[in-house]
Design a protein around this motif. Structure first.
Motif, PDB file in Angstrom:
ATOM      1  N   ASP A 155     -31.400 -24.288 -20.624  1.00 26.70           N
ATOM      2  CA  ASP A 155     -29.960 -24.467 -20.789  1.00 26.70           C
ATOM      3  C   ASP A 155     -29.216 -23.874 -19.598  1.00 26.70           C
ATOM      4  O   ASP A 155     -29.522 -22.764 -19.149  1.00 26.70           O
ATOM      5  CB  ASP A 155     -29.485 -23.794 -22.078  1.00 26.70           C
ATOM      6  N   LEU A 156     -28.221 -24.623 -19.106  1.00 29.87           N
ATOM      7  CA  LEU A 156     -27.474 -24.202 -17.926  1.00 29.87           C
ATOM      8  C   LEU A 156     -26.257 -23.360 -18.301  1.00 29.87           C
ATOM      9  O   LEU A 156     -25.672 -23.522 -19.376  1.00 29.87           O
ATOM     10  CB  LEU A 156     -27.001 -25.427 -17.132  1.00 29.87           C
ATOM     11  N   GLU A 157     -25.889 -22.479 -17.379  1.00 26.72           N
ATOM     12  CA  GLU A 157     -24.620 -21.771 -17.446  1.00 26.72           C
ATOM     13  C   GLU A 157     -23.605 -22.589 -16.646  1.00 26.72           C
ATOM     14  O   GLU A 157     -23.757 -22.763 -15.448  1.00 26.72           O
ATOM     15  CB  GLU A 157     -24.748 -20.362 -16.861  1.00 26.72           C
ATOM     16  N   TYR A 158     -22.558 -23.070 -17.311  1.00 22.94           N
ATOM     17  CA  TYR A 158     -21.562 -23.898 -16.646  1.00 22.94           C
ATOM     18  C   TYR A 158     -20.323 -23.107 -16.222  1.00 22.94           C
ATOM     19  O   TYR A 158     -19.352 -23.703 -15.766  1.00 22.94           O
ATOM     20  CB  TYR A 158     -21.147 -25.046 -17.553  1.00 22.94           C
ATOM     21  N   SER A 159     -20.381 -21.810 -16.353  1.00 20.78           N
ATOM     22  CA  SER A 159     -19.237 -20.988 -15.955  1.00 20.78           C
ATOM     23  C   SER A 159     -19.315 -20.668 -14.463  1.00 20.78           C
ATOM     24  O   SER A 159     -20.350 -20.207 -13.977  1.00 20.78           O
ATOM     25  CB  SER A 159     -19.216 -19.681 -16.761  1.00 20.78           C
ATOM     26  N   PHE A 164     -22.146 -21.205 -11.343  1.00 25.41           N
ATOM     27  CA  PHE A 164     -22.145 -22.664 -11.324  1.00 25.41           C
ATOM     28  C   PHE A 164     -21.152 -23.193 -10.287  1.00 25.41           C
ATOM     29  O   PHE A 164     -20.020 -22.723 -10.188  1.00 25.41           O
ATOM     30  CB  PHE A 164     -21.781 -23.227 -12.697  1.00 25.41           C
ATOM     31  N   SER A 166     -20.277 -27.191  -8.309  1.00 22.74           N
ATOM     32  CA  SER A 166     -20.572 -28.599  -8.039  1.00 22.74           C
ATOM     33  C   SER A 166     -19.433 -29.147  -7.190  1.00 22.74           C
ATOM     34  O   SER A 166     -18.339 -29.412  -7.697  1.00 22.74           O
ATOM     35  CB  SER A 166     -20.706 -29.378  -9.352  1.00 22.74           C
ATOM     36  N   PHE A 177     -26.558 -23.688  -9.893  1.00 24.59           N
ATOM     37  CA  PHE A 177     -26.480 -23.302 -11.301  1.00 24.59           C
ATOM     38  C   PHE A 177     -27.567 -22.298 -11.625  1.00 24.59           C
ATOM     39  O   PHE A 177     -28.624 -22.264 -10.995  1.00 24.59           O
ATOM     40  CB  PHE A 177     -26.593 -24.527 -12.222  1.00 24.59           C
ATOM     41  N   LYS A 180     -29.189 -19.918 -18.733  1.00 22.67           N
ATOM     42  CA  LYS A 180     -28.747 -18.937 -19.718  1.00 22.67           C
ATOM     43  C   LYS A 180     -29.866 -17.948 -20.019  1.00 22.67           C
ATOM     44  O   LYS A 180     -31.037 -18.304 -20.046  1.00 22.67           O
ATOM     45  CB  LYS A 180     -28.313 -19.639 -21.008  1.00 22.67           C
TER      46      LYS A 180
END
Length: 226
Positions: A155-159, A164, A166, A177, A180
């Motif tokens: 699972d990725l950390e999108y914060s 993160f 992009s 990225f 978690k």
């Protein structure tokens, strides 16, 4: 140390090619390495060649019009230790636990995009029947073909506060990225489940099936009220 060596290797390659004008890809690589240099950690290492997935022949509508090429890239894999409860119990600084993958940094270069307004995209795909890995596909417009990497399936950390990023700027796509980090939870064994089932059955017997259970409950209520 890794930061210095990586930048020095790339700069030496650039200096060896001073006899000719550096290509846009080479300039982009050097800029990307210098940009990543400030954020390099001890566990970062170059990543890509061994994890690039060979794709079947791709036929797109523009193949007859443009000469296809694969985008160049400069990627990093981030590894490190996780000092959870289990690792603190079984390991120490002199005998550290095994390193795990904690994240990736992808830099892909698209200097010759026909449509400059079309931003390259990425998508995560299944890696066959594997649950440990997945595929990360990057795709864009002509003249570039798709490129796919095999990465760890987590699972990725999108914060942005947790690393993160992009962005697409000046022909360079950056995707950074981290994964978690979940707290360690001990897996229950068969003995633990049997003990819990026995405890539940015992409590059920004394409180509901035992002939004096009502008196016990009443006495407990009486004592608690007093």
């Amino acid at each position: 140390m890794l930061k210095r060596k990586s930048v020095e290797i790339l700069e030496q390659t650039m200096n060896a090619k001073k006899a000719r004008t550096p290509t846009p890809q080479e300039n982009m690589k050097l800029k990307a390495m210098r940009a990543m240099g400030a954020a390099l950690d001890e566990g970062d290492a170059l990543f890509g060649a061994g994890s690039e997935v060979t794709l079947d022949s791709q036929v797109k509508w523009w193949h007859d019009k443009y000469l296809t090429q694969k985008p160049e890239y400069l990627n990093l894999i981030r590894t490190g230790f996780v000092w959870n409860k289990y690792n603190r119990t079984h390991y120490d600084r002199d005998n550290p636990p095994p390193k795990i993958v904690q994240g990736y940094k992808f830099n892909l270069f698209f200097p010759d995009l026909v449509d400059k307004s079309k931003v390259p995209q990425y998508v995560f795909e299944k890696d066959g029947t594997s649950t440990d890995t997945c595929l990360l596909r990057f795709y864009s417009g002509p003249p570039y073909q798709d490129i796919v990497f095999r990465i760890v399936n987590k699972d990725l950390e999108y914060s942005p506060k947790k690393g993160f990023m992009s962005t697409f700027d000046n022909g360079t796509l950056r995707l950074y990225f981290n994964f978690k980090q979940y707290p360690y939870r001990r897996e229950k064994t068969t003995d633990v489940y049997l003990y819990e089932d026995l405890r539940v059955c015992t409590l059920f017997f004394f409180y509901f099936l035992h002939p004096y259970s009502r008196h016990v409950v009443c006495m407990r209520r009486y004592c608690s009220c007093s």
